[in-house]
Design an enzyme around this catalytic site. Sequence first.
Site, PDB file in Angstrom:
ATOM      1  N   GLU A 172       1.758   3.477   2.622  1.00 25.06           N
ATOM      2  CA  GLU A 172       0.842   2.697   1.778  1.00 25.06           C
ATOM      3  C   GLU A 172      -0.281   3.547   1.188  1.00 25.06           C
ATOM      4  OE1 GLU A 172      -1.153  -0.630   3.685  1.00 25.06           O
ATOM      5  OE2 GLU A 172      -2.047  -1.280   1.809  1.00 25.06           O
ATOM      6  N   LYS A 185       4.547   0.844  -0.011  1.00 24.64           N
ATOM      7  CA  LYS A 185       3.613  -0.282  -0.250  1.00 24.64           C
ATOM      8  C   LYS A 185       2.506   0.192  -1.188  1.00 24.64           C
ATOM      9  CE  LYS A 185       0.504  -3.481   2.133  1.00 24.64           C
ATOM     10  NZ  LYS A 185       0.328  -4.365   3.273  1.00 24.64           N
TER      11      LYS A 185
END
Length: 338
Positions: A174, A216
């Site tokens: 992420e 992500k």
Amino acid sequence: MTIEEIAKKMVTKGKGILAADESTGTMEKRLKSVNVECTEKNRLHFRETLFSSSSMKTCISGVILFDETLRQTSSSGISITELIKKNGSIPGIKVDKGAKLLAGSDGEKVTEGLDGLRERMEEYYKLGARFAKWRAVYTISNKHPSEQCINSNAHALARYAALVQEAKMVPIVEPEVLMDGDHTIDKCYEVTSKVLAECYKQLAIHKVNLAGTVLKPNMILPGTDCKDKASTEEIAKKTLECLKKNVPSNVPGVAFLSGGQSELEATKNLNAINKINDTKMNFTFSYGRALQQSALKTWAKSMKEINTIQEVFNHRAKMNGASTEAKWSEKLEKSSAA
Ligand code: 5MM
């Protein structure tokens, strides 16, 4: 299941990930905003209410947990991880220790948490987690993000991902380019491209098997204070273009963060991205605020109204589930809410 199978399951069409991994400090802010005391009991009650909802089976492929929650027992006596599994979803764990001041920089941050991670992963596996999450943050300004910030965060993300795969779990990678600031959508595109390119360079150096990962990222959006607003179509087009250019095609899927978008914006934008998706990758959600906000407000008003709270959560999960297949519409939003 192999890590490739887990990763595929996490990004299954029609489903997405519930990011319920707020650390205690973040949870304090969230609960304060609805005038509820941030106690362990309250944190568990809210989360257990969501994890027992019927949409867990139909719309939620995985749940990211904070260390505290992974170790808790639900009111029915089974562990929280068992509850999540029983409802057809995969438990995951946030393993970073947060974004800390980057030495030698002028206020930028690097995410820490690599020390002892190998041992922690072994324990998390035993506790039932099958995927992990690590978040790096980048701010946009005239001089940021610096190369120092982009490189050090990518290096840490890659070392984390390699350790997670060694433990037979799937790393969610992420890198979040924050929405704060008055930058244009094109600046966000440029910065996100650089950040993603460096992440995949480092993941390759650290021999991470991309088929066993999930990305992500942020969507490509103008900064919150930017005067030039962007249409849903422009956001979708630029987001897809940026990901096609920078994400290798063996990554099975992308699960977007919501990053401060409203619940409706996050659903609409994901739907628009899926409408034009011409890649083999699945695009889904891994939302925190955009999945939980309305449910949190409803819970704060009356914690005993479990059915009402769950209906609110089910509606949001269903709308986001529909957007992963480009099946969301204003009409569906209204009829389902009714
Ligand atoms: C759920 O929020 C997470 C934040 O946790 P910290 O307490 O460590 O800041 C966060 O990482 C989250 O998973 C992502 O940012 C996505 O959440 P949003 O709300 O942006 O969809």
